[in-house]
Design a protein around this motif. Structure first.
Motif, short mmCIF file in Angstrom:
data_model
loop_
_atom_site.label_atom_id
_atom_site.label_comp_id
_atom_site.label_asym_id
_atom_site.label_seq_id
_atom_site.Cartn_x
_atom_site.Cartn_y
_atom_site.Cartn_z
N LYS A 140 0.59 -0.97 0.02
CA LYS A 140 -0.24 0.01 -0.08
C LYS A 140 1.10 1.45 -0.06
CE LYS A 140 -3.66 -1.73 2.99
NZ LYS A 140 -4.93 -2.04 3.73
N GLN A 141 1.62 1.22 0.55
CA GLN A 141 2.49 2.33 1.02
C GLN A 141 3.28 2.33 -0.27
OE1 GLN A 141 5.45 1.97 3.81
NE2 GLN A 141 6.14 4.18 3.54
N ALA A 142 3.59 1.67 -0.68
CA ALA A 142 4.62 1.66 -2.64
C ALA A 142 3.96 2.39 -3.45
CB ALA A 142 5.08 0.06 -2.85
N ILE A 143 2.66 2.36 -3.44
CA ILE A 143 1.34 2.61 -3.91
C ILE A 143 1.52 4.23 -4.38
CG2 ILE A 143 -0.92 2.28 -5.46
CD1 ILE A 143 -0.03 -1.00 -4.92
N ALA A 144 0.53 4.29 -3.02
CA ALA A 144 0.85 5.59 -2.84
C ALA A 144 1.70 6.44 -3.21
CB ALA A 144 0.36 6.07 -1.35
N SER A 145 1.38 7.37 -4.21
CA SER A 145 2.52 8.41 -4.52
C SER A 145 3.51 9.64 -3.76
CB SER A 145 1.92 9.10 -5.87
OG SER A 145 1.36 9.81 -5.38
#
Length: 436
Positions: free
Chosen positions: A104-109
């Motif tokens: 989730k953290q990686a996907i969030a820009s």
């Protein structure tokens, strides 16, 4: 040190940081550096000062500088695809909560974090709304900037959810600076100054608007309502000045004849469905005699669709004789000729009923106003010949209007059928028009 002294020291420190940050910006600290500082792990007081500096820097930018800033947001604040793939691999191998959170953290820009921190400024929210409004103008020619729009829309949807909105009744006693905005923002039936506005706020009219605490006296959306006897079928009588000796009749119908969105930066964030339902409740409480709730709506895509259908030559829908009859639509004043109307009326009513009920964009109705009201649970109730003879009405819909009826006992049923099965609620008399 006492608690009050401690709090005052924090306030003073924040003020000093804010002044220092503004000074740094004047001395050449560009917005890229300010944004990097803002996204670093600094304290709340420093973060607020930096957010204010970023807001000030953005508001001072030229068009060219804003475009460069948006390019920076793409180049330096987009999600890292390598991180996303690495985290996705880890989650596929081990679907633990820890790996899910990492994905989730990686996907969030990183843009989301930047925008949230900009919002620490007292004027952060209106600045981000204005930023998205400006960005909308660039997207057609610069589709690579769309991820910025997606991130802003995602955040603004959350920040402008129904729980934060306040409904206000607008009348002639409302402050003038708000009334002026109604004139400026009216998007359906143009107001020509204060006299037009006064008529729309008369005792047989109502106006309601949604506001948000972060935008103070900026309306987000407003709806204009006429209180009438029976179903209104034409808009010009509703907009006309009230006759002094006009008999007052007990209204049994509320006609929603204009709904205007006011903030381009909030495009795609729906407030109208909440507003209409809230207004219905407000009116029911104020006026228990009201039995019907209906719109008197434009059909903005009809003529555009009709012109395309004529160009594509669809003989099963529009015969050669029909095409010949429809040529008159290009002539000025056709709507005033009774003989022409006798020929055109059944033809255009049939085609418009077909357009509203059968023409689709994907699974949804092609017409944007139809999508809105049908999605709210309304029914296509009635088509109105020569309902809007203004220049805009002639251009958009060959002077026709439609009543979308909000039958309160059926709204939820209609909404569920529309959302789950793409079923359009349509009155029998409208369906009969299609059959001819």
């Amino acid at each position: 040190m006492s608690f009050n002294s401690w709090m005052n020291s924090i306030v003073d420190a924040g003020r000093d940081l804010l002044l220092r940050s503004a000074k740094d910006n004047k001395n050449g600290k560009d917005i890229a550096e300010l944004c990097r500082d803002l996204c670093s792990n600094k304290g709340e007081a420093m973060g607020t000062a930096l957010a204010c500096a970023v807001v000030n820097a953005y508001n001072d930018m030229s068009d060219e500088e804003k475009f460069s800033f948006f390019t920076l947001l793409i180049d330096d604040y987009s999600a890292d695809s390598r991180d996303i793939l690495r985290c996705a691999e880890s989650y596929r191998g081990d679907s633990s909560e820890q790996n899910l959170n990492a994905l989730k953290q990686a996907i969030a820009s990183p843009r989301l974090q930047l925008f949230r921190r900009i919002n620490m400024s007292a004027t952060g929210t209106p600045t981000l709304v204005q930023m998205r409004s400006y960005l909308q103008r660039l997207l057609k020619d610069n589709p690579s900037l769309r991820p910025i729009d997606d991130d802003l829309k995602y955040l603004l949807k959350s920040w402008f959810n129904r729980g934060f909105l306040k409904i206000r009744s607008i009348d002639w006693k409302t402050p003038a600076h708000i009334l002026e905005k109604l004139i400026a923002y009216e998007a359906v039936h143009e107001m020509n100054g204060w006299d037009d506005l006064r008529r729309r706020l008369a005792d047989d009219r109502r106006c309601f608007a949604f506001f948000h605490p972060a935008l103070e006296d900026e309306p987000l959306i407003f709806v204009e309502v006429a209180l009438v006897k029976g179903l209104a079928t034409a808009v010009q009588p509703l907009l006309a000045p009230k006759v002094d000796d006009q008999h007052n009749v007990e209204a049994d119908t509320a006609i929603f004849y204009s709904i205007s969105n006011c903030q381009p930066g909030l495009k795609g964030i729906s407030f109208g469905n909440f507003l209409i339902k809230q207004v219905v409740m407000e009116l029911q409480q104020e006026l228990p005699t009201l039995k019907q709730f209906s719109t008197l709506s434009p059909i903005p895509g009809f003529r555009r669709w009709l012109d395309k259908a004529l160009a594509e030559d669809q003989p099963t829908l529009i015969s050669a004789d029909d095409k010949q009859s429809l040529k008159v639509l290009s002539q000025d004043g056709w709507q005033q000729d009774n003989e022409t109307n006798e020929t055109l009326k059944p033809l255009l009513l049939r085609l418009c009923a077909h357009y509203l009920n059968n023409e689709k964009r994907g699974a949804a109705p092609l017409d944007p106003v139809a999508r809105f009201h049908l999605g709210n649970g309304a029914q296509i109730g009635q088509l109105n010949w020569l309902g809007d003879t203004s220049a805009n009405g002639l251009k958009q819909s060959a002077a026709m209007l439609v009543n979308y009826r909000y039958e309160l006992s059926k709204v939820e049923e209609n909404h569920e059928a529309y959302v789950n099965d793409n079923k359009i609620a349509c009155a029998k008399k409208v369906l009969e028009l299609i059959e001819g």
